[in-house]
Structures are given as structure tokens and as C-alpha cells.
Design a protein around this motif. Structure first.
Motif, PDB file in Angstrom:
ATOM      1  N   PHE A 195       0.813  -1.207   0.000  1.00 23.94           N
ATOM      2  CA  PHE A 195       0.000   0.000   0.000  1.00 23.94           C
ATOM      3  C   PHE A 195       0.855   1.268   0.000  1.00 23.94           C
ATOM      4  O   PHE A 195       0.653   2.158  -0.835  1.00 23.94           O
ATOM      5  CB  PHE A 195      -0.926  -0.028   1.218  1.00 23.94           C
ATOM      6  CG  PHE A 195      -2.023   0.993   1.198  1.00 23.94           C
ATOM      7  CD1 PHE A 195      -2.943   1.049   0.161  1.00 23.94           C
ATOM      8  CD2 PHE A 195      -2.143   1.914   2.225  1.00 23.94           C
ATOM      9  CE1 PHE A 195      -3.956   1.994   0.143  1.00 23.94           C
ATOM     10  CE2 PHE A 195      -3.155   2.859   2.226  1.00 23.94           C
ATOM     11  CZ  PHE A 195      -4.066   2.897   1.182  1.00 23.94           C
ATOM     12  N   VAL A 196       1.816   1.356   0.911  1.00 23.33           N
ATOM     13  CA  VAL A 196       2.633   2.570   1.028  1.00 23.33           C
ATOM     14  C   VAL A 196       4.123   2.211   1.142  1.00 23.33           C
ATOM     15  O   VAL A 196       4.723   2.336   2.204  1.00 23.33           O
ATOM     16  CB  VAL A 196       2.176   3.446   2.215  1.00 23.33           C
ATOM     17  CG1 VAL A 196       0.899   4.191   1.873  1.00 23.33           C
ATOM     18  CG2 VAL A 196       1.984   2.632   3.491  1.00 23.33           C
ATOM     19  N   PRO A 197       4.740   1.746   0.069  1.00 26.83           N
ATOM     20  CA  PRO A 197       6.144   1.322   0.136  1.00 26.83           C
ATOM     21  C   PRO A 197       7.101   2.445   0.520  1.00 26.83           C
ATOM     22  O   PRO A 197       8.057   2.224   1.279  1.00 26.83           O
ATOM     23  CB  PRO A 197       6.429   0.807  -1.273  1.00 26.83           C
ATOM     24  CG  PRO A 197       5.393   1.459  -2.145  1.00 26.83           C
ATOM     25  CD  PRO A 197       4.171   1.555  -1.293  1.00 26.83           C
ATOM     26  N   LYS A 198       6.877   3.660   0.013  1.00 32.44           N
ATOM     27  CA  LYS A 198       7.794   4.761   0.299  1.00 32.44           C
ATOM     28  C   LYS A 198       7.792   5.122   1.785  1.00 32.44           C
ATOM     29  O   LYS A 198       8.834   5.503   2.340  1.00 32.44           O
ATOM     30  CB  LYS A 198       7.440   5.986  -0.531  1.00 32.44           C
ATOM     31  CG  LYS A 198       7.706   5.839  -2.016  1.00 32.44           C
ATOM     32  CD  LYS A 198       7.349   7.123  -2.770  1.00 32.44           C
ATOM     33  CE  LYS A 198       7.597   6.997  -4.247  1.00 32.44           C
ATOM     34  NZ  LYS A 198       7.217   8.240  -4.981  1.00 32.44           N
ATOM     35  N   VAL A 199       6.657   5.017   2.433  1.00 36.75           N
ATOM     36  CA  VAL A 199       6.577   5.313   3.865  1.00 36.75           C
ATOM     37  C   VAL A 199       7.443   4.330   4.651  1.00 36.75           C
ATOM     38  O   VAL A 199       8.145   4.706   5.588  1.00 36.75           O
ATOM     39  CB  VAL A 199       5.117   5.280   4.357  1.00 36.75           C
ATOM     40  CG1 VAL A 199       5.056   5.440   5.877  1.00 36.75           C
ATOM     41  CG2 VAL A 199       4.297   6.371   3.682  1.00 36.75           C
ATOM     42  N   HIS A 200       7.402   3.069   4.265  1.00 38.44           N
ATOM     43  CA  HIS A 200       8.235   2.064   4.935  1.00 38.44           C
ATOM     44  C   HIS A 200       9.718   2.332   4.709  1.00 38.44           C
ATOM     45  O   HIS A 200      10.533   2.218   5.640  1.00 38.44           O
ATOM     46  CB  HIS A 200       7.876   0.672   4.431  1.00 38.44           C
ATOM     47  CG  HIS A 200       6.544   0.166   4.898  1.00 38.44           C
ATOM     48  ND1 HIS A 200       5.353   0.521   4.290  1.00 38.44           N
ATOM     49  CD2 HIS A 200       6.202  -0.654   5.918  1.00 38.44           C
ATOM     50  CE1 HIS A 200       4.350  -0.078   4.906  1.00 38.44           C
ATOM     51  NE2 HIS A 200       4.839  -0.801   5.903  1.00 38.44           N
ATOM     52  N   VAL A 201      10.081   2.661   3.482  1.00 35.92           N
ATOM     53  CA  VAL A 201      11.488   2.982   3.189  1.00 35.92           C
ATOM     54  C   VAL A 201      11.924   4.185   4.019  1.00 35.92           C
ATOM     55  O   VAL A 201      13.040   4.212   4.559  1.00 35.92           O
ATOM     56  CB  VAL A 201      11.668   3.253   1.676  1.00 35.92           C
ATOM     57  CG1 VAL A 201      13.070   3.792   1.392  1.00 35.92           C
ATOM     58  CG2 VAL A 201      11.419   1.974   0.870  1.00 35.92           C
ATOM     59  N   LYS A 202      11.037   5.166   4.161  1.00 34.97           N
ATOM     60  CA  LYS A 202      11.353   6.363   4.939  1.00 34.97           C
ATOM     61  C   LYS A 202      11.574   6.031   6.407  1.00 34.97           C
ATOM     62  O   LYS A 202      12.504   6.554   7.031  1.00 34.97           O
ATOM     63  CB  LYS A 202      10.222   7.384   4.793  1.00 34.97           C
ATOM     64  CG  LYS A 202      10.454   8.693   5.543  1.00 34.97           C
ATOM     65  CD  LYS A 202      11.658   9.449   4.978  1.00 34.97           C
ATOM     66  CE  LYS A 202      11.839  10.799   5.641  1.00 34.97           C
ATOM     67  NZ  LYS A 202      13.034  11.508   5.103  1.00 34.97           N
ATOM     68  N   LEU A 203      10.745   5.163   6.968  1.00 38.17           N
ATOM     69  CA  LEU A 203      10.926   4.795   8.375  1.00 38.17           C
ATOM     70  C   LEU A 203      12.279   4.129   8.592  1.00 38.17           C
ATOM     71  O   LEU A 203      12.975   4.424   9.582  1.00 38.17           O
ATOM     72  CB  LEU A 203       9.796   3.872   8.838  1.00 38.17           C
ATOM     73  CG  LEU A 203       9.712   3.641  10.350  1.00 38.17           C
ATOM     74  CD1 LEU A 203       8.275   3.350  10.779  1.00 38.17           C
ATOM     75  CD2 LEU A 203      10.609   2.498  10.805  1.00 38.17           C
ATOM     76  N   LEU A 204      12.676   3.265   7.692  1.00 38.77           N
ATOM     77  CA  LEU A 204      13.983   2.614   7.814  1.00 38.77           C
ATOM     78  C   LEU A 204      15.101   3.652   7.742  1.00 38.77           C
ATOM     79  O   LEU A 204      16.077   3.583   8.509  1.00 38.77           O
ATOM     80  CB  LEU A 204      14.159   1.570   6.712  1.00 38.77           C
ATOM     81  CG  LEU A 204      15.482   0.797   6.712  1.00 38.77           C
ATOM     82  CD1 LEU A 204      15.709   0.071   8.027  1.00 38.77           C
ATOM     83  CD2 LEU A 204      15.542  -0.175   5.539  1.00 38.77           C
ATOM     84  N   GLU A 205      14.965   4.626   6.859  1.00 37.66           N
ATOM     85  CA  GLU A 205      15.967   5.694   6.752  1.00 37.66           C
ATOM     86  C   GLU A 205      16.052   6.499   8.051  1.00 37.66           C
ATOM     87  O   GLU A 205      17.153   6.828   8.518  1.00 37.66           O
ATOM     88  CB  GLU A 205      15.629   6.619   5.585  1.00 37.66           C
ATOM     89  CG  GLU A 205      15.797   5.980   4.211  1.00 37.66           C
ATOM     90  CD  GLU A 205      15.295   6.869   3.088  1.00 37.66           C
ATOM     91  OE1 GLU A 205      14.668   7.925   3.395  1.00 37.66           O
ATOM     92  OE2 GLU A 205      15.516   6.517   1.910  1.00 37.66           O
ATOM     93  N   LEU A 206      14.905   6.819   8.646  1.00 34.51           N
ATOM     94  CA  LEU A 206      14.883   7.570   9.900  1.00 34.51           C
ATOM     95  C   LEU A 206      15.549   6.781  11.022  1.00 34.51           C
ATOM     96  O   LEU A 206      16.327   7.330  11.820  1.00 34.51           O
ATOM     97  CB  LEU A 206      13.444   7.913  10.286  1.00 34.51           C
ATOM     98  CG  LEU A 206      12.730   8.951   9.406  1.00 34.51           C
ATOM     99  CD1 LEU A 206      11.245   8.997   9.752  1.00 34.51           C
ATOM    100  CD2 LEU A 206      13.368  10.326   9.570  1.00 34.51           C
ATOM    101  N   TYR A 207      15.249   5.491  11.099  1.00 39.65           N
ATOM    102  CA  TYR A 207      15.852   4.656  12.135  1.00 39.65           C
ATOM    103  C   TYR A 207      17.367   4.573  11.963  1.00 39.65           C
ATOM    104  O   TYR A 207      18.122   4.729  12.928  1.00 39.65           O
ATOM    105  CB  TYR A 207      15.246   3.249  12.095  1.00 39.65           C
ATOM    106  CG  TYR A 207      15.895   2.309  13.088  1.00 39.65           C
ATOM    107  CD1 TYR A 207      15.566   2.356  14.439  1.00 39.65           C
ATOM    108  CD2 TYR A 207      16.865   1.385  12.670  1.00 39.65           C
ATOM    109  CE1 TYR A 207      16.173   1.508  15.352  1.00 39.65           C
ATOM    110  CE2 TYR A 207      17.472   0.537  13.579  1.00 39.65           C
ATOM    111  CZ  TYR A 207      17.129   0.603  14.917  1.00 39.65           C
ATOM    112  OH  TYR A 207      17.740  -0.221  15.823  1.00 39.65           O
TER     113      TYR A 207
END
Length: 312
Positions: free
Chosen positions: A225-237
Motif C-alpha cells: 500500500f505505502v512502500p515509500k513510507v516504509h522505506v522512509k521509516l527505515l531511513e529515519l531509524y
């Protein structure tokens, strides 16, 4: 050549699309995989639970894998890989599926425990099943632990570690949809495992929790549904911005809850409503879901994260 185990990152367990007559909708699949690849996922899981693997013929499985692999190669980032679901009720068919997956372009196989004869699936039997498959499979395998679809069979951390240590470079990871973060932590840090091993969280609702425990990333339905949001969370972590990662995790947990309650067909209905492709059709006996189910508070939750996805 694929690396020893799947690269760390975000993986979408790709949904299967069908027309009203339940034939495969390959054009919607191509549109979907293109969006996922361009979002920067590390790879795709084809014919996981969300891919409705039990509903597909062997020939259809190969067609979906080869289609997705071709698009990922063209649109994905370097090193993107395909993990193919290859679980079956017999050792023989499971091995056949790994061979067919490799021929179709898969790099790894994701394998569920057999579960039809639940009472016979004692730990020694399960261990022999995975060992026998790993010995013959032309591609490395990942253990798929999802008790809800295997009659309650739940691989514990000792069994996972023992299988990985006894089959180096053959059993190279696991997907833990069971939600046991303690198990994930133990597996990720088990000193018995001395070769590369990817322990993935299996749901978006505990994505950040899994990262803190030492996971290799995520294989979660909401990535569709929202792949970019998941990629962003990993980047933030990875950047050490835990507060922002927690805020994003809150949104993902709310989103995952809305999508999970609508089932496999509902996830596809959400793609139709918010991204304008596919439909909420699955193969029977799964019932179709209409996109109108996402109204009121559900629509508020999903529209908010869709807006964020489109802004990234």
C-alpha cells in the motif's frame, strides 16, 4: 548472482490480481510491481500469503514470478531480489516449487511448514522437512513462520537457530509473522548462526520494534500500500532519528490495523480506491471486497498515509 542472504531492507509480499472471472490480471500486476520497484524496495516476495499462493496453479506461479522479476530488473534498484513462496504439503512438491521458482527468476524461496497433518508435525519432523528441502533446492530458503495459516504450528527460536546453523548458506533467513519480538531478537543475535542470516519482521505494525530487536528489515502486507513510507521509516531509524521513526510507526500501525481487518481482498480494494488499479477480487472461496468499505474513520486513516506516500 544473489548475495548469500537477502539484502537488508523493505520487501513487499506482492498481492495477486484477478479479473471478475478469476483469471490473472497481469496488467495490474505490472503496474503494481512498477510502483513498488520505483519506491525503492529491496525486493519482492511473490506468492506469500498475500499472493494467494494456494489458489494458483504451478504454471500461474511461474508466470507471476517471471513477470515480476522482469519488471524488477528493469525498474528496481541494483541488487533487488525476488523471494518466492514455495510452501506445499509434501516435501516433494515443495522441492518442485523451488526448482520452478528458480527457473522463473527467483533468488530465494520462502517456505511454510506443512500443516495438513498437524498432529504429525512434531519438531523432529519439521526439522527434517526443512533440511530435506534445503539440501535439494537450487536456491537458498527462508523459513516462514505464520501459525495462523499452519494450524498453530509455531517455529521456536531454538529450532530456527538449529536449522540455520546445520544448513549454512542453504537456510538463510526467516519471516516471523507470529509477532513474537522476543523470538526475533533471539534469532537475530544467536551465536549459533555463523553465516549470513536475515531475520525479518512479518507485519508493519511491529516494523520499528523489529528493527530495535535487530531485524533485517520487513516483509509486510502494508508495503503493498505505502512502500515509500516504509522505506522512509527505515531511513529515519538508520539515521538515529528515533522520535520521527516512532511517529511514522504510529501511522503504520493504524494503517496496518485497518488493512488487516479487511483481509487479502481488502488490501487490493484499497489499492483500487487510492491508487486506481486492480480490484478487491480474489479467488473463491475468498469473498471480494468493495472499495467502499473504506469510509468514515477508515478513510481518514488511509487517506492521511496515502497523502504522505505521494509526497515522498
Amino acid at each position: 548472482m544473489a548475495p548469500p542472504c537477502p539484502p537488508r531492507g523493505i520487501y513487499a509480499p506482492v498481492v495477486a490480481f484477478f479479473f471478475e472471472d478469476e483469471t490473472l490480471d497481469i496488467e495490474s500486476l505490472k503496474t503494481h510491481v512498477t510502483r513498488l520497484a520505483e519506491a525503492g524496495v529491496a525486493g519482492l516476495v511473490i506468492q506469500g500469503s498475500n499472493g494467494e499462493a494456494p489458489h494458483l496453479l504451478h504454471s500461474e506461479r511461474k508466470e507471476v514470478i517471471s513477470t515480476a522479476a522482469a519488471i524488477l530488473k528493469e525498474k528496481g534498484k541494483p541488487g533487488s531480489v525476488i523471494i518466492a513462496g514455495c510452501g506445499a504439503q509434501s516435501t516433494r512438491e515443495t522441492i518442485q516449487l523451488t526448482q520452478e521458482a528458480q527457473e522463473a527468476g527467483a533468488d530465494y524461496a520462502l517456505v511454510l511448514s506443512p500443516s495438513y497433518w498437524v498432529g504429525a508435525m512434531q519438531p523432529t519432523t519439521i526439522q527434517k522437512f526443512f533440511t530435506d528441502v534445503a539440501a535439494v533446492s537450487p536456491i537458498p530458503i527462508l523459513l516462514y513462520n505464520f501459525p495462523a495459516v499452519t494450524g498453530g504450528i509455531d517455529l521456536d527460536s531454538d529450532l530456527i537457530a538449529n536449522l540455520a546453523s546445520a544448513n549454512p548458506n542453504k537456510i538463510v533467513g526467516c519471516k516471523l509473522t507470529c509477532g513474537n519480538i522476543g523470538k526475533l531478537h533471539r534469532v537475530a543475535h544467536d551465536k549459533r548462526i555463523t553465516t549470513p542470516f536475515a531475520a525479518f519482521a512479518g507485519k508493519s505494525e511491529f516494523f520499528l520494534h523489529g528493527l530495535v530487536a535487530g531485524s533485517h528489515g520487513l516483509i509486510g502486507a502494508a508495503v503493498n500500500f505505502v512502500p515509500k513510507v516504509h522505506v522512509k521509516l527505515l531511513e529515519l531509524y538508520d539515521a538515529g532519528n528515533l522520535a520521527a521513526a516512532q511517529e511514522l510507526q504510529t501511522q503504520l500501525s493504524e494503517t496496518d490495523w485497518v488493512l488487516v481487518r479487511s483481509g487479502v481482498s481488502g488490501l487490493k480494494a484499497a489499492l483500487e480506491k487510492y491508487f486506481k488499479y486492480g480490484s478487491g477480487r480474489s479467488r473463491r472461496p475468498l469473498n471480494p471486497v468493495q472499495s467502499s468499505v473504506f469510509s468514515g474513520e477508515k478513510d481518514v486513516v488511509l487517506q492521511q498515509i496515502v497523502d504522505l506516500e505521494k509526497s515522498l
